[in-house]
Design an enzyme around this catalytic site. Sequence first.
Site, PDB file in Angstrom:
ATOM      1  N   HIS A 162     -57.669  -1.730  76.171  1.00  0.00           N
ATOM      2  CA  HIS A 162     -58.446  -0.953  77.139  1.00  0.00           C
ATOM      3  C   HIS A 162     -57.545  -0.331  78.194  1.00  0.00           C
ATOM      4  O   HIS A 162     -57.667   0.855  78.516  1.00  0.00           O
ATOM      5  CB  HIS A 162     -59.486  -1.837  77.825  1.00  0.00           C
ATOM      6  N   HIS A 167     -56.969   3.834  79.607  1.00  0.00           N
ATOM      7  CA  HIS A 167     -56.485   4.399  80.870  1.00  0.00           C
ATOM      8  C   HIS A 167     -55.142   5.105  80.729  1.00  0.00           C
ATOM      9  O   HIS A 167     -54.902   6.104  81.408  1.00  0.00           O
ATOM     10  CB  HIS A 167     -56.391   3.303  81.925  1.00  0.00           C
ATOM     11  N   GLU A 208     -64.266   5.452  84.318  1.00  0.00           N
ATOM     12  CA  GLU A 208     -64.471   4.394  83.325  1.00  0.00           C
ATOM     13  C   GLU A 208     -65.506   4.799  82.268  1.00  0.00           C
ATOM     14  O   GLU A 208     -65.287   4.604  81.078  1.00  0.00           O
ATOM     15  CB  GLU A 208     -64.926   3.091  83.998  1.00  0.00           C
ATOM     16  N   SER A 227     -62.054   3.371  74.795  1.00  0.00           N
ATOM     17  CA  SER A 227     -61.372   2.199  74.244  1.00  0.00           C
ATOM     18  C   SER A 227     -62.347   1.269  73.544  1.00  0.00           C
ATOM     19  O   SER A 227     -61.970   0.177  73.121  1.00  0.00           O
ATOM     20  CB  SER A 227     -60.637   1.438  75.351  1.00  0.00           C
TER      21      SER A 227
END
Length: 298
Positions: A162, A167, A208, A227
């Site tokens: 993730h 990111h 997010e 993700s």
Amino acid sequence: MFEEGQLYSAVTTEDDGTVRVHLADNHPGLHDDAYLRRRGEIAATALAYRAGEPLPTIDYTDAEHDIWRTVCAELAPKHERHAHPEFLAGKVALGLPTDHVPQLAEVTERLLPLTGWSYTAAPGLVPLRDFYGDLGRRTFNSTQYLRHGSQPLYTPEPDILHEVVGHGNQLASPRFAAVTEAAGAASLRLETDEALKFVADVFWFSMEFGVMSDGDDLKAYGAGILSSYGELDEFGGMEIRPLDLVDMGTLNYDITAYQPVLFRADSVAHLEDVVGQFFATVDDDLAARLRAQAGASV
């Protein structure tokens, strides 16, 4: 509302120096003693790390590399179908390896010349002010562990997949990186916890779990969606709302489930104008006024 402690398994240090990771009841590795020991070892490495030192190196096992390879292979076609072009351009520029788990130093080496960002090691939970303060300094706190091998396409908590695939590729876009940095810089101005939580919730529903128009199509740009193998198939069927700072900063949500409400930006420029500008200008008074507007509308 965002609750930072819910995102990561608790990490404690015993009297004998042993580091323990306390997994949630729904974690697939809860009863796997070998996995628990491994999580403790990796967390201990991050706990021992001090800023200014070389980033800790993890000697990943063949099984851990296999998890990385499996997830990257499964995410790749989903990214091509569902990721926004701005994210895909960052992914190409960053060129993360897909055959092995990269060290955080390797991610930093690739990312730094693109947008000036670097990674640092975290055992799990990082206090909200520390996490966002580091974002304001273009530093991303990342875990180094991987999800349990029995369910490589699922994790109940953020892992290195993730943090880096989601990111890292996002931060390789100069425009997304600038919005993220603005959120971090905002935290350095804010004095109240309520204002910081408001910013964190807007960040949750944008960087997010944000979605964005691409012509007539709906694409994902949020790291949490990009993700997640399962969420990439589901996000298009959720309730899609236009960007609304009051709504984004106050909406209750469950972090353990797919997000049923998502907020759509019309373009990267629209995201910058609404969310980026909010992060660039928010102070405690503005956050309080926006929270009050949500209360008044109930």
